[in-house]
Write a protein that holds these residues in place. Sequence first.
Motif, PDB file in Angstrom:
ATOM      1  N   VAL A  96       0.841  -1.202   0.000  1.00 51.82           N
ATOM      2  CA  VAL A  96       0.000   0.000   0.000  1.00 51.82           C
ATOM      3  C   VAL A  96       0.875   1.251   0.000  1.00 51.82           C
ATOM      4  O   VAL A  96       0.583   2.225  -0.691  1.00 51.82           O
ATOM      5  CB  VAL A  96      -0.966  -0.010   1.212  1.00 51.82           C
ATOM      6  CG1 VAL A  96      -1.600   1.342   1.424  1.00 51.82           C
ATOM      7  CG2 VAL A  96      -2.034  -1.075   1.013  1.00 51.82           C
ATOM      8  N   LEU A  97       1.980   1.207   0.736  1.00 55.78           N
ATOM      9  CA  LEU A  97       2.838   2.386   0.841  1.00 55.78           C
ATOM     10  C   LEU A  97       3.676   2.628  -0.411  1.00 55.78           C
ATOM     11  O   LEU A  97       4.335   3.654  -0.517  1.00 55.78           O
ATOM     12  CB  LEU A  97       3.727   2.280   2.078  1.00 55.78           C
ATOM     13  CG  LEU A  97       2.961   2.368   3.390  1.00 55.78           C
ATOM     14  CD1 LEU A  97       3.878   2.126   4.569  1.00 55.78           C
ATOM     15  CD2 LEU A  97       2.255   3.716   3.524  1.00 55.78           C
ATOM     16  N   GLN A  98       3.643   1.711  -1.360  1.00 52.47           N
ATOM     17  CA  GLN A  98       4.312   1.967  -2.632  1.00 52.47           C
ATOM     18  C   GLN A  98       3.563   3.015  -3.437  1.00 52.47           C
ATOM     19  O   GLN A  98       4.126   3.628  -4.334  1.00 52.47           O
ATOM     20  CB  GLN A  98       4.466   0.674  -3.430  1.00 52.47           C
ATOM     21  CG  GLN A  98       5.530  -0.234  -2.856  1.00 52.47           C
ATOM     22  CD  GLN A  98       5.638  -1.552  -3.599  1.00 52.47           C
ATOM     23  OE1 GLN A  98       4.870  -1.843  -4.504  1.00 52.47           O
ATOM     24  NE2 GLN A  98       6.616  -2.345  -3.208  1.00 52.47           N
ATOM     25  N   ASP A  99       2.304   3.226  -3.117  1.00 52.25           N
ATOM     26  CA  ASP A  99       1.529   4.301  -3.736  1.00 52.25           C
ATOM     27  C   ASP A  99       2.024   5.608  -3.125  1.00 52.25           C
ATOM     28  O   ASP A  99       1.908   5.811  -1.916  1.00 52.25           O
ATOM     29  CB  ASP A  99       0.044   4.098  -3.449  1.00 52.25           C
ATOM     30  CG  ASP A  99      -0.829   5.225  -3.986  1.00 52.25           C
ATOM     31  OD1 ASP A  99      -0.304   6.263  -4.428  1.00 52.25           O
ATOM     32  OD2 ASP A  99      -2.066   5.055  -3.949  1.00 52.25           O
ATOM     33  N   PRO A 100       2.600   6.513  -3.943  1.00 52.60           N
ATOM     34  CA  PRO A 100       3.151   7.757  -3.381  1.00 52.60           C
ATOM     35  C   PRO A 100       2.133   8.575  -2.592  1.00 52.60           C
ATOM     36  O   PRO A 100       2.483   9.209  -1.608  1.00 52.60           O
ATOM     37  CB  PRO A 100       3.624   8.538  -4.610  1.00 52.60           C
ATOM     38  CG  PRO A 100       3.725   7.548  -5.706  1.00 52.60           C
ATOM     39  CD  PRO A 100       2.779   6.430  -5.377  1.00 52.60           C
ATOM     40  N   ASN A 101       0.868   8.536  -2.991  1.00 52.11           N
ATOM     41  CA  ASN A 101      -0.152   9.286  -2.249  1.00 52.11           C
ATOM     42  C   ASN A 101      -0.306   8.745  -0.835  1.00 52.11           C
ATOM     43  O   ASN A 101      -0.532   9.495   0.105  1.00 52.11           O
ATOM     44  CB  ASN A 101      -1.496   9.243  -2.971  1.00 52.11           C
ATOM     45  CG  ASN A 101      -1.446   9.970  -4.289  1.00 52.11           C
ATOM     46  OD1 ASN A 101      -0.753  10.985  -4.430  1.00 52.11           O
ATOM     47  ND2 ASN A 101      -2.132   9.452  -5.270  1.00 52.11           N
ATOM     48  N   MET A 102      -0.220   7.429  -0.687  1.00 53.08           N
ATOM     49  CA  MET A 102      -0.336   6.826   0.639  1.00 53.08           C
ATOM     50  C   MET A 102       0.937   7.060   1.446  1.00 53.08           C
ATOM     51  O   MET A 102       0.878   7.384   2.621  1.00 53.08           O
ATOM     52  CB  MET A 102      -0.611   5.325   0.528  1.00 53.08           C
ATOM     53  CG  MET A 102      -1.959   4.990  -0.012  1.00 53.08           C
ATOM     54  SD  MET A 102      -3.258   5.497   1.141  1.00 53.08           S
ATOM     55  CE  MET A 102      -4.694   4.970   0.247  1.00 53.08           C
ATOM     56  N   ALA A 103       2.089   6.884   0.812  1.00 50.73           N
ATOM     57  CA  ALA A 103       3.362   7.058   1.518  1.00 50.73           C
ATOM     58  C   ALA A 103       3.503   8.480   2.051  1.00 50.73           C
ATOM     59  O   ALA A 103       4.043   8.694   3.141  1.00 50.73           O
ATOM     60  CB  ALA A 103       4.527   6.713   0.599  1.00 50.73           C
ATOM     61  N   ASN A 104       2.977   9.451   1.308  1.00 52.37           N
ATOM     62  CA  ASN A 104       3.072  10.852   1.743  1.00 52.37           C
ATOM     63  C   ASN A 104       2.210  11.146   2.960  1.00 52.37           C
ATOM     64  O   ASN A 104       2.354  12.186   3.584  1.00 52.37           O
ATOM     65  CB  ASN A 104       2.709  11.795   0.597  1.00 52.37           C
ATOM     66  CG  ASN A 104       3.768  11.791  -0.487  1.00 52.37           C
ATOM     67  OD1 ASN A 104       4.932  11.479  -0.237  1.00 52.37           O
ATOM     68  ND2 ASN A 104       3.362  12.119  -1.697  1.00 52.37           N
ATOM     69  N   MET A 105       1.312  10.236   3.292  1.00 47.93           N
ATOM     70  CA  MET A 105       0.464  10.435   4.474  1.00 47.93           C
ATOM     71  C   MET A 105       1.216  10.126   5.761  1.00 47.93           C
ATOM     72  O   MET A 105       0.757  10.479   6.835  1.00 47.93           O
ATOM     73  CB  MET A 105      -0.783   9.562   4.398  1.00 47.93           C
ATOM     74  CG  MET A 105      -1.743   9.974   3.336  1.00 47.93           C
ATOM     75  SD  MET A 105      -3.201   8.929   3.411  1.00 47.93           S
ATOM     76  CE  MET A 105      -4.134   9.607   2.074  1.00 47.93           C
ATOM     77  N   LEU A 106       2.336   9.426   5.642  1.00 44.38           N
ATOM     78  CA  LEU A 106       3.112   9.065   6.829  1.00 44.38           C
ATOM     79  C   LEU A 106       4.168  10.123   7.111  1.00 44.38           C
ATOM     80  O   LEU A 106       4.856  10.582   6.204  1.00 44.38           O
ATOM     81  CB  LEU A 106       3.814   7.721   6.630  1.00 44.38           C
ATOM     82  CG  LEU A 106       2.944   6.495   6.455  1.00 44.38           C
ATOM     83  CD1 LEU A 106       3.821   5.258   6.328  1.00 44.38           C
ATOM     84  CD2 LEU A 106       1.983   6.327   7.601  1.00 44.38           C
TER      85      LEU A 106
END
Length: 141
Positions: A96-106
Amino acid sequence: PPPPPPPAVAAAEQPQAAGAAPAQAQPAAAPAAPAAPAVPIADLARAFALQNGLPDTAQLLIKEFPTDVAVAVMRLGPLQQSNDPTGMLLQRMQQVLQDPNMANMLSPQQQQYFMQQFQAHQQQQAYLQQQQYMQQQQYQQ
């Protein structure tokens, strides 16, 4: 009395004068932010953990992620039957965190914490595999 309508609605509701040009269409408002889940994330994480045989530490990890990330992980469906459901959960989180939009949430702290958890789990699994191998070797002698 009811509150006045927003300006775009008020302009659209006003009658047009005879012979006047039609009113310009107002640009669409930006979409609202996604609503929080109807069920608290803690309850969703608890149910997901129970359904998949996850330990409390994995459940806590899900709760510590931003809601959108945690929900994306859980929406991928149940974890396949495995001897290591926590490992599967961690792999899914990486996916899931490979999606840049998701990774940017962390935050950087959350990213570091996740990596520490992932590495600690890998070390624990390697240790357990080594112990099982040693037990098998002793049994065979």
